[in-house]
Design an enzyme around this catalytic site. Structure first.
Site, PDB file in Angstrom:
ATOM      1  N   HIS A   8       0.851  -1.185   0.000  1.00 42.26           N
ATOM      2  CA  HIS A   8       0.000   0.000   0.000  1.00 42.26           C
ATOM      3  C   HIS A   8       0.889   1.237   0.000  1.00 42.26           C
ATOM      4  CE1 HIS A   8      -3.587  -2.390   1.775  1.00 42.26           C
ATOM      5  NE2 HIS A   8      -3.655  -2.322   0.467  1.00 42.26           N
ATOM      6  N   GLY A  55      -2.699  -1.819  -7.866  1.00 41.84           N
ATOM      7  CA  GLY A  55      -3.740  -2.592  -7.179  1.00 41.84           C
ATOM      8  C   GLY A  55      -5.157  -2.121  -7.489  1.00 41.84           C
ATOM      9  N   ASP A  60      -4.105  -6.345  -8.237  1.00 40.98           N
ATOM     10  CA  ASP A  60      -4.373  -7.398  -7.249  1.00 40.98           C
ATOM     11  C   ASP A  60      -5.081  -8.574  -7.910  1.00 40.98           C
ATOM     12  OD1 ASP A  60      -3.319  -5.774  -5.209  1.00 40.98           O
ATOM     13  OD2 ASP A  60      -5.274  -4.902  -4.767  1.00 40.98           O
ATOM     14  N   ASP A  80      -1.369  -1.478   4.776  1.00 39.66           N
ATOM     15  CA  ASP A  80      -1.511  -0.343   5.688  1.00 39.66           C
ATOM     16  C   ASP A  80      -2.834  -0.517   6.426  1.00 39.66           C
ATOM     17  OD1 ASP A  80      -1.796   2.039   7.020  1.00 39.66           O
ATOM     18  OD2 ASP A  80      -1.786   3.294   5.221  1.00 39.66           O
ATOM     19  N   HIS A  87     -10.110  -0.186  -2.877  1.00 39.74           N
ATOM     20  CA  HIS A  87     -10.217  -1.488  -3.551  1.00 39.74           C
ATOM     21  C   HIS A  87     -10.146  -2.648  -2.554  1.00 39.74           C
ATOM     22  CE1 HIS A  87      -5.954  -0.779  -3.173  1.00 39.74           C
ATOM     23  NE2 HIS A  87      -5.680  -2.006  -3.543  1.00 39.74           N
ATOM     24  N   ASP A  90     -11.088  -6.173  -3.633  1.00 42.19           N
ATOM     25  CA  ASP A  90     -10.069  -6.858  -4.424  1.00 42.19           C
ATOM     26  C   ASP A  90      -8.988  -7.452  -3.524  1.00 42.19           C
ATOM     27  OD1 ASP A  90     -11.405  -6.061  -6.719  1.00 42.19           O
ATOM     28  OD2 ASP A  90     -10.102  -4.327  -7.057  1.00 42.19           O
ATOM     29  N   ARG A  96      -8.285 -14.275   0.004  1.00 39.85           N
ATOM     30  CA  ARG A  96      -9.136 -15.470   0.002  1.00 39.85           C
ATOM     31  C   ARG A  96      -8.561 -16.527  -0.945  1.00 39.85           C
ATOM     32  NH1 ARG A  96     -13.503 -13.217  -1.525  1.00 39.85           N
ATOM     33  NH2 ARG A  96     -14.084 -12.565   0.561  1.00 39.85           N
TER      34      ARG A  96
END
Length: 139
Positions: A8, A55, A60, A80, A87, A90, A96
């Site tokens: 981030h 990202g 991502d 962060d 996002h 995402d 996951r």
């Protein structure tokens, strides 16, 4: 090994310093990164990095596609936790997928240092077995 590097905005400098410190190890692997993170690491280290979009613009998800195809061995994702991310869905989907496919993820400097030292000592050889089994099951 295929290693994803993501950070981030407020953690990009930490990621760059990490890559400088561990470039000897990282140089031995195939590196992937989201846009600006990859550019900054490359500029600071000269490491070869496959760079995806940033990202929020799909980077991502591009890394997630590699996860889904069992083409990613670990993710170093300096998150962060104190800043809202537009996002976030995402990011959660990426994490996951890592859980579904048993791909280790370090979300901070401490975890990344443990992971990179394990990689250096051969502690990730089990990923080759996982990849071979999945290729056999698909073939």
């Amino acid at each position: 090994m295929n290693i994803a590097l993501i950070a981030h905005d407020k953690k990009k400098e930490v990621m760059v310093r990490f890559a400088i410190a561990y470039q000897r190890i990282l140089r031995e692997h195939t590196l992937y990164a989201t846009g600006t993170t990859g550019s900054r690491i490359h500029e600071a280290t000269g490491l070869s990095i496959h760079r995806f979009r940033s990202g929020p613009l799909g980077g991502d998800q591009q890394i997630g596609a590699l996860l889904a195809d069992n083409q990613m061995d670990c993710i170093l994702f300096f998150r962060d936790p104190l800043t809202s991310q537009p996002h976030e869905p995402d990011i959660l989907a990426l994490l996951r997928l890592a859980d579904v496919h048993n791909v280790p993820v370090a979300t901070n400097l401490a975890g990344a240092e443990v992971m990179i030292r394990s990689i250096d000592k051969g502690g990730f050889s089990w990923r080759e077995v996982v990849r071979q089994k999945e290729e056999e099951n698909q073939g």
